[in-house]
Design an enzyme around this catalytic site. Structure first.
Site, PDB file in Angstrom:
ATOM      1  N   ARG A  46       0.954  -1.220  -0.084  1.00 32.62           N
ATOM      2  CA  ARG A  46       0.060   0.059  -0.062  1.00 32.62           C
ATOM      3  C   ARG A  46       0.894   1.306  -0.093  1.00 32.62           C
ATOM      4  O   ARG A  46       0.600   2.115  -0.561  1.00 32.62           O
ATOM      5  CB  ARG A  46      -0.995   0.044   1.193  1.00 32.62           C
ATOM      6  CG  ARG A  46      -1.980  -1.076   1.051  1.00 32.62           C
ATOM      7  CD  ARG A  46      -2.963  -1.059   2.140  1.00 32.62           C
ATOM      8  NE  ARG A  46      -2.648  -1.188   3.754  1.00 32.62           N
ATOM      9  CZ  ARG A  46      -2.373  -2.258   4.216  1.00 32.62           C
ATOM     10  NH1 ARG A  46      -2.914  -3.331   3.631  1.00 32.62           N
ATOM     11  NH2 ARG A  46      -2.034  -2.119   5.664  1.00 32.62           N
ATOM     12  N   LYS A 136     -12.560  14.349   4.904  1.00 34.56           N
ATOM     13  CA  LYS A 136     -13.707  13.891   3.980  1.00 34.56           C
ATOM     14  C   LYS A 136     -14.600  12.768   4.991  1.00 34.56           C
ATOM     15  O   LYS A 136     -14.121  12.104   5.747  1.00 34.56           O
ATOM     16  CB  LYS A 136     -13.378  13.038   2.990  1.00 34.56           C
ATOM     17  CG  LYS A 136     -14.396  12.648   1.884  1.00 34.56           C
ATOM     18  CD  LYS A 136     -13.852  11.639   0.923  1.00 34.56           C
ATOM     19  CE  LYS A 136     -14.379  10.267   1.428  1.00 34.56           C
ATOM     20  NZ  LYS A 136     -14.176   9.080   0.124  1.00 34.56           N
ATOM     21  N   GLU A 177     -19.838  14.463   1.763  1.00 29.58           N
ATOM     22  CA  GLU A 177     -19.994  13.763   0.670  1.00 29.58           C
ATOM     23  C   GLU A 177     -21.207  12.807   0.904  1.00 29.58           C
ATOM     24  O   GLU A 177     -21.140  11.765   1.615  1.00 29.58           O
ATOM     25  CB  GLU A 177     -18.693  12.826   0.381  1.00 29.58           C
ATOM     26  CG  GLU A 177     -19.225  11.800  -0.811  1.00 29.58           C
ATOM     27  CD  GLU A 177     -17.872  10.919  -1.038  1.00 29.58           C
ATOM     28  OE1 GLU A 177     -17.051  10.981  -0.285  1.00 29.58           O
ATOM     29  OE2 GLU A 177     -17.887  10.064  -1.958  1.00 29.58           O
ATOM     30  N   LYS A 219     -19.054  17.056  -1.808  1.00 28.05           N
ATOM     31  CA  LYS A 219     -18.787  15.957  -2.994  1.00 28.05           C
ATOM     32  C   LYS A 219     -19.836  15.595  -3.183  1.00 28.05           C
ATOM     33  O   LYS A 219     -20.616  14.836  -2.451  1.00 28.05           O
ATOM     34  CB  LYS A 219     -17.809  15.257  -2.201  1.00 28.05           C
ATOM     35  CG  LYS A 219     -17.298  14.033  -3.167  1.00 28.05           C
ATOM     36  CD  LYS A 219     -15.930  13.545  -2.929  1.00 28.05           C
ATOM     37  CE  LYS A 219     -15.403  12.260  -3.438  1.00 28.05           C
ATOM     38  NZ  LYS A 219     -14.207  11.841  -3.404  1.00 28.05           N
TER      39      LYS A 219
END
Ligand code: 13P
Length: 337
Positions: A46, A136, A177, A219
């Site tokens: 990752r 977010k 979002e 978003k």
């Protein structure tokens, strides 16, 4: 809270011709993405993948910010430079996903509510100290028989507003979002109605919690036919419906709107954004915050050339450039490679 700093960060995220790279997949989701290219997910793979993307030369030309997962914010390049520092050097603002995922909503089959408010104040303070400039939180709304319910919409928008208020308190710009999923056989009109109801609820909740809209980025999911809908709306219909919906429900004070790709093809997501920006100038800049639509080709190129970052980086740089042009209504499909 320094409001002018929040506003400056929010505006920088939607600088003309730039958008956001979403690489904040949870450990479970990234393992699924890696499985599609036969790479095992480990801390090491990752780190290699995400640091390959973030060290793309001149990525900052079209990318204003990147949303990271907790682990990535703490990782470094092989030469020991912390990834948030690498990003800042390119003019890319580090962002952080702070929700802890969408869980089944009690008493409401097929619906989810996003969790993560407990202890959020302390986590946000730590993320700010680690160099994050924005955060977010993703809520998920599913369209189906008799859903979404108002219970689902309101639980999610209430949580989004409480998250947004906490972010601003810590000096982080909240990306809110509320994703209306593309999954299902619903048509464009159904998606329009659910998206409008969700956005109206969201902005009522943000108002209730005294969130400063000039320091918020929305978003949004596009108003689009369900993935198994028999008659799918074309690019111009999607662009028109999405804009009409946003104009109905999003206050002009919001700093900017960025879209998620939500399972659209790479070029499809670019074409939709471009078509919207060709319809005129609006109160908020319209740009992108794509995950899959920016990464798909780069992921394949990375997996096929482990140890050689160049193919993955040029695939990402190309998509970032195409979407940067679309954010200004200047995308030309003939420039695709
Ligand atoms: P997609 O563009 O792959 O939908 O991902 C964007 C994202 O960050 C969803 O939260």
């Amino acid at each position: 809270m320094d409001i002018s700093e929040l506003v400056t960060t929010a505006q920088a995220l939607v600088t003309p011709g730039k958008g956001i790279l979403a690489i904040d997949e949870s450990t479970g989701t990234i393992a699924k993405r890696f499985a599609t290219v036969s790479v095992e997910s480990s801390e090491e793979t990752r780190r290699d993948y995400r640091s390959t993307l973030l060290t793309t030369p001149e990525l900052g030309n079209h990318i204003s910010g990147a949303i990271l997962f907790d682990e990535t914010l703490r990782q470094s390049t092989p030469d020991g430079t912390p990834l948030p520092e690498v990003m800042r050097e390119q003019g890319i603002i580090p962002g952080i996903k702070v929700d802890t995922g969408a869980k089944n909503l009690a008493g409401h089959d097929g619906e989810k509510v996003t969790e993560g408010l407990d202890g959020l104040r302390e986590r946000l303070q730590e993320y700010a100290a680690l160099g994050a400039g924005f955060a977010k939180w993703r809520a998920v709304i599913t369209i189906g028989d008799d859903i979404p319910t108002s219970a689902c919409i309101e639980s999610n928008t209430h949580a989004l507003a409480r998250y947004a208020a906490l972010c601003q308190e810590s000096g982080l710009v909240p990306i809110v979002e509320p994703e209306v999923l593309m999954d299902g056989s619903h048509d464009l009109d159904d998606c329009f109605d659910v998206t409008e109801a969700t956005l109206r609820s969201l902005f009522a909740q943000l108002y209730e919690q005294d969130v400063i809209l000039e320091g918020v980025i929305l978003k949004a999911s596009m108003v689009i036919s369900g993935s198994t809908c028999e008659e799918r709306a074309d690019v111009d219909e999607v662009a028109q419906a999405t804009l009409t919906c946003l104009l109905n429900a999003v206050p002009a004070a919001v700093a900017g709107i960025v879209f998620l790709s939500g399972g659209q093809g790479d070029q499809e997501a670019t074409a939709h954004l471009d078509a919207m920006n060709r319809l005129g100038e609006f109160a908020w800049p319209l740009s992108f915050s794509y995950g899959r639509a920016l990464q798909q080709q780069a992921l394949k190129a990375w997996a096929g050339n482990l140890g050689n970052p160049e193919p993955a980086q040029s695939a990402l740089a190309h998509r970032a450039k195409m979407n940067g042009l679309a954010a200004m209504g200047e995308y030309d499909p003939a420039a695709e490679i």
